[in-house]
Design a protein around this motif. Structure first.
Motif, short mmCIF file in Angstrom:
data_model
loop_
_atom_site.label_atom_id
_atom_site.label_comp_id
_atom_site.label_asym_id
_atom_site.label_seq_id
_atom_site.Cartn_x
_atom_site.Cartn_y
_atom_site.Cartn_z
N ASN A 71 20.47 -41.58 -25.44
CA ASN A 71 20.87 -40.56 -26.42
C ASN A 71 21.66 -39.44 -25.76
O ASN A 71 21.63 -38.30 -26.21
CB ASN A 71 19.63 -39.99 -27.12
CG ASN A 71 18.96 -41.04 -27.96
OD1 ASN A 71 19.53 -41.51 -28.92
ND2 ASN A 71 17.77 -41.43 -27.57
N ILE A 78 23.91 -33.83 -29.88
CA ILE A 78 22.82 -34.72 -30.28
C ILE A 78 21.60 -33.85 -30.59
O ILE A 78 21.36 -32.85 -29.94
CB ILE A 78 22.47 -35.72 -29.16
CG1 ILE A 78 23.68 -36.59 -28.79
CG2 ILE A 78 21.28 -36.59 -29.52
CD1 ILE A 78 24.08 -37.58 -29.84
N LYS A 88 12.85 -44.71 -31.99
CA LYS A 88 13.71 -45.44 -31.04
C LYS A 88 12.89 -46.14 -29.97
O LYS A 88 13.24 -47.24 -29.55
CB LYS A 88 14.73 -44.50 -30.42
CG LYS A 88 15.81 -44.16 -31.43
CD LYS A 88 16.95 -43.43 -30.82
CE LYS A 88 18.01 -43.25 -31.90
NZ LYS A 88 19.04 -42.34 -31.55
#
Length: 157
Positions: A71, A78, A88
């Motif tokens: 990420n 983000i 995730k």
């Protein structure tokens, strides 16, 4: 002298000035911002997840590394959200890792004489790996897996 210099952060001009064969930085990797639950990380305000907070979660450091690397805010900001971390890790890490382990174990369990003797498996026999016990990481992994297998057998069989 070189060993001592390596332990400090040095400016490129200082490295060049030593006339030694240093590996110099060729590119600088930059990123956008990693925000926290709708706001910005702030150590002063106590907003965010910092190393001591991450340690308190008892989530292994390798899991944090995986999540943060997958990420990484390379082209846009983000947002770190705890629910996203959980989702995730469950979908990407656990499901994919579980699928991989299942495939490996299924392959090992197959009869090598099946399908006309093409040798598609090991009939649940794991071959010896000479010298593996002298490799610390292999031994540690083997010991961990062995204890998990013993726990599973005790509770499920």
């Amino acid at each position: 002298m070189q060993g001592k210099l390596q332990s400090f952060v040095m400016f490129p001009s200082t490295l060049l000035g030593t006339s030694e064969n240093w590996t110099l930085l060729k590119t600088i990797s930059v990123t956008e911002y990693l925000n926290y639950e709708g706001g910005k990380f702030s150590k002063i305000k106590g907003v965010g997840v910092f190393s001591n907070d991450a340690q308190d979660t008892n989530i292994p450091v390798e899991v944090w590394r995986y999540y943060l690397l997958t990420n990484r805010p390379e082209v846009l900001d983000i947002l770190f959200i705890w629910i996203d971390l959980q989702a995730k890790l469950n979908t990407q890490l656990l499901n994919n890792l579980g699928n991989f382990i299942n495939r490996v174990l299924s392959f090992i369990a197959k009869d090598p004489d099946s399908r006309g003797g093409r040798g598609l498996g090991y009939n649940s026999i794991i071959l010896d790996a000479p010298g593996a016990e002298t490799h610390l990481l292999s031994k540690t992994l083997g010991d961990k897996i062995g204890s998990y297998v013993e726990q599973y057998v005790e509770t499920h069989l």
